[in-house]
Design an enzyme around this catalytic site. Structure first.
Site, PDB file in Angstrom:
ATOM      1  CG  HIS A 107      20.537  -0.538 -34.472  1.00  0.00           C
ATOM      2  ND1 HIS A 107      19.499  -0.145 -35.275  1.00  0.00           N
ATOM      3  CD2 HIS A 107      21.169  -1.561 -35.144  1.00  0.00           C
ATOM      4  CE1 HIS A 107      19.487  -0.902 -36.374  1.00  0.00           C
ATOM      5  NE2 HIS A 107      20.491  -1.747 -36.327  1.00  0.00           N
ATOM      6  CD  GLU A 144      21.435  -4.816 -35.324  1.00  0.00           C
ATOM      7  OE1 GLU A 144      20.194  -4.839 -35.341  1.00  0.00           O
ATOM      8  OE2 GLU A 144      22.126  -4.381 -36.279  1.00  0.00           O
ATOM      9  CG  HIS A 199      24.203  -2.772 -38.745  1.00  0.00           C
ATOM     10  ND1 HIS A 199      23.116  -2.164 -38.184  1.00  0.00           N
ATOM     11  CD2 HIS A 199      24.947  -1.790 -39.314  1.00  0.00           C
ATOM     12  CE1 HIS A 199      23.180  -0.857 -38.414  1.00  0.00           C
ATOM     13  NE2 HIS A 199      24.291  -0.601 -39.091  1.00  0.00           N
ATOM     14  CD  GLU A 281      22.893  -6.276 -41.290  1.00  0.00           C
ATOM     15  OE1 GLU A 281      22.993  -6.672 -40.106  1.00  0.00           O
ATOM     16  OE2 GLU A 281      22.132  -5.354 -41.631  1.00  0.00           O
TER      17      GLU A 281
END
Ligand code: ZN
Length: 317
Positions: A107, A144, A199, A281
């Site tokens: 992101h 995030e 992430h 993640e």
């Protein structure tokens, strides 16, 4: 809000119908997570590259100089201290000298204010999908995209100390994005030896732990992962093992059946990669217990260490 290039769960807690096709290479249940109960994870710890932190409650101080609070604002970002002359690949020494690692901070903090741009559809081979997503955030507003940048910067420092040439897909130095297809191309064009996309998940409360996402075998349109499925699994397994060891965190209790590994064919960043690549993640930003870890700079340093150890293990295997 759509949070999803990278998270099947997010607020929309969809069932996960697919399981790993191969039998789990390692099976670690959360309940068995004691030092003596790590089973197959130890395979990665015997490769000579040496995980450093013991699993458990040991507290590792954050590395001095690491910024605990990344700021997307260029005006506030301190210049990178550069005690040495500009780096030259020929000067790099260490076990990773000559190796190229691309780090993809998931992101971008600016995505929140560029929804139109990031909602643009791009081709990921199997289908069309949003250019990028905002990513998730904690209830307190820790995004995030800030987390991924912080861990990625710590990771860069650790890899460069080993002589690697590290390149970022972005460093909050652009207003939004890049798009997921561009993120994949970046690693391809860099001819990266390994790529990791960092992430944190946005799943339901009670869902905890980390998981590494490996590319599925995909051949459609511009996507052909046949050559990277094997090496990416090798990379991902090593990262999972080292991440576990460095952070003491458990493998996900909601994805991967306790292995800490998942396989997906719906991520553009993986589908379009032609070099070994995985996502991680690191934890669940919607779960209070995981949030306590993810918001702790010293834990993020451990996370970066686990990633660096896994990448180093893969590159020196
Ligand atoms: Zn994400």
């Amino acid at each position: 809000m759509s949070y999803d290039e990278n998270h099947r769960d997010n607020w929309h807690h969809e069932p996960r119908p697919r399981r790993l096709r191969r039998g789990p290479v390692i099976v670690v249940t959360a309940a068995a997570l004691t030092v003596g109960g790590l089973g197959g994870w130890l395979a990665w710890q015997a490769d000579g590259s040496g995980g450093r932190a013991p699993v458990g409650s040991a507290t590792t101080a954050a590395k001095p100089g690491s910024s605990p609070t990344p700021t997307p604002s260029p005006t506030l970002a301190p210049p990178t201290p550069s005690p040495a002359p500009a780096k030259s690949p020929t000067k790099a020494t260490g076990p990773l000298a000559g190796r190229v690692v691309v780090v993809d901070p998931g992101h971008n903090p600016g995505n929140f204010s560029h929804t139109r741009e990031i909602n643009r559809q791009v081709d990921i081979g199997t289908k069309r999908k949003e250019c990028d997503t905002t990513g998730t955030a904690t209830d307190a507003g820790y995004r995030e995209a800030e987390f991924t940048l912080d861990v990625s910067r710590r990771l860069r420092t650790l890899l460069e100390e080993q002589g690697a040439q590290v390149e970022f897909t972005h460093d909050a130095d652009r207003p939004f994005g890049p798009c997921i297809d561009e993120r994949a191309r970046f690693g391809n064009e860099a001819k990266a030896d390994a790529v990791v996309s960092v992430h944190a998940d946005g799943s339901a409360v009670g869902n905890r732990g980390f998981h590494v996402i490996l590319p599925d075998r995909v051949k459609a349109g511009a996507a052909d992962t046949s050559k990277i499925v094997g090496p990416s699994r090798e990379l991902g397994e090593r990262i999972a093992g080292k991440f576990l060891r460095a952070t003491g965190s458990s493998p996900s209790n909601y994805v991967g059946g306790g292995t800490g590994l998942d396989v997906r064919g719906d991520l553009g960043g993986l589908n379009l990669s032609t070099v070994p690549k995985v996502f991680i993640e690191c934890g669940n930003m919607r779960d209070p217990e995981d949030v306590a870890l993810l918001t702790d700079p010293s834990w993020r340093q451990k996370a970066a260490q686990g990633l660096a150890d896994g990448i180093s293990s893969y590159l020196t295997r």
